[in-house]
Design an enzyme around this catalytic site. Structure first.
Site, mmCIF file in Angstrom:
data_model
loop_
_atom_site.group_PDB
_atom_site.id
_atom_site.type_symbol
_atom_site.label_atom_id
_atom_site.label_comp_id
_atom_site.label_asym_id
_atom_site.label_seq_id
_atom_site.Cartn_x
_atom_site.Cartn_y
_atom_site.Cartn_z
ATOM 1 N N ARG A 28 0.831 -1.211 0.000
ATOM 2 C CA ARG A 28 0.000 0.000 0.000
ATOM 3 C C ARG A 28 0.861 1.254 0.000
ATOM 4 N NH1 ARG A 28 -4.803 -2.144 0.537
ATOM 5 N NH2 ARG A 28 -4.866 -4.096 1.711
ATOM 6 N N ASP A 29 0.422 2.228 -0.804
ATOM 7 C CA ASP A 29 1.104 3.517 -0.847
ATOM 8 C C ASP A 29 0.933 4.213 0.503
ATOM 9 O OD1 ASP A 29 1.956 5.595 -3.419
ATOM 10 O OD2 ASP A 29 1.512 6.473 -1.459
ATOM 11 N N ILE A 30 2.008 4.808 0.992
ATOM 12 C CA ILE A 30 1.975 5.475 2.298
ATOM 13 C C ILE A 30 1.102 6.736 2.261
ATOM 14 C CG2 ILE A 30 3.967 7.043 2.038
ATOM 15 C CD1 ILE A 30 4.950 5.979 4.775
ATOM 16 N N GLU A 94 9.085 10.277 -7.832
ATOM 17 C CA GLU A 94 9.737 10.640 -6.564
ATOM 18 C C GLU A 94 10.661 9.544 -6.071
ATOM 19 O OE1 GLU A 94 6.654 11.594 -3.805
ATOM 20 O OE2 GLU A 94 5.920 13.256 -5.032
ATOM 21 N N VAL A 95 10.248 8.303 -6.220
ATOM 22 C CA VAL A 95 11.060 7.181 -5.730
ATOM 23 C C VAL A 95 11.704 6.503 -6.935
ATOM 24 C CG1 VAL A 95 11.036 5.000 -4.475
ATOM 25 C CG2 VAL A 95 9.558 6.884 -3.723
ATOM 26 N N HIS A 99 7.884 1.539 -10.304
ATOM 27 C CA HIS A 99 6.657 1.096 -9.638
ATOM 28 C C HIS A 99 5.445 1.442 -10.485
ATOM 29 C CE1 HIS A 99 7.853 5.072 -8.125
ATOM 30 N NE2 HIS A 99 6.568 5.378 -8.063
#
Ligand code: DGP
Length: 113
Positions: A28-30, A94-95, A99
Site C-alpha cells: 500500500r502507498d503510504i 519521486e522514488v 513502480h
C-alpha cells in the site's frame, strides 16, 4: 543510500505488503491518492521504465500480470481502476525504483495531466 522500496521488499522497513512472489512485491502507498492505492514494484532494483531492458522481460510481464492479481485481492476488478507509472523529472517520479500505481475504489477524475 539504500532504496526505500528495496528495504520494504527485503522486510527491513515496514510496508503493508498485499502480494509478493519471486519477481514482484505489491504494497500500500503510504500517501494514498484513492481508497485503494497499491504500488507494484520489481524485487530487483530497476530505477524506472527507462532502465527496464529486454533481458528483464520476465520481470516486465510479471509486473503487468500482478495488476490483475492485486485488483482481485483488493476487490476492484469489477469496477475498474487506473494504473500509472511515473518516470523521471517530467513524470514527477519521486522514488527511483520502478513502480506501477494501482488506483481504485472510487471513480477517477477525468484527464491524466
Ligand atoms: P512516484 O511519484 O510515482 O515516484 O510515487 C512514489 C509513491 O511512493 C508516492 O505515492 C508515495 C509512495 N511512498 C514513498 N515512500 C514510501 C514508503 O516509505 N512507503 C510506502 N508504502 N510508500 C511510499
Amino acid at each position: 543510500m539504500t532504496c526505500i522500496f528495496c528495504q520494504i521488499i527485503q522486510g527491513e522497513m515496514p510496508g503493508d505488503i498485499v502480494l509478493q512472489n519471486e519477481y514482484i512485491t505489491a504494497f500500500r502507498d503510504i500517501n494514498p491518492a484513492a481508497p485503494k492505492h497499491i504500488l507494484i514494484v520489481p524485487n530487483k532494483h530497476i530505477a524506472s521504465t527507462e532502465d527496464l531492458h529486454r533481458h528483464d522481460s520476465i520481470i516486465a510481464s510479471e509486473l503487468l500480470l500482478a495488476i490483475k492479481d492485486v485488483s482481485s485481492l483488493e476487490n476492484i476488478s469489477q469496477n475498474g481502476y487506473r494504473i500509472i507509472s511515473n518516470c523521471g523529472s517530467h513524470g514527477r517520479q519521486e522514488v527511483q525504483h520502478l513502480h506501477i500505481h494501482v488506483l481504485g475504489g472510487a471513480p477517477m477524475k477525468y484527464g491524466l495531466g
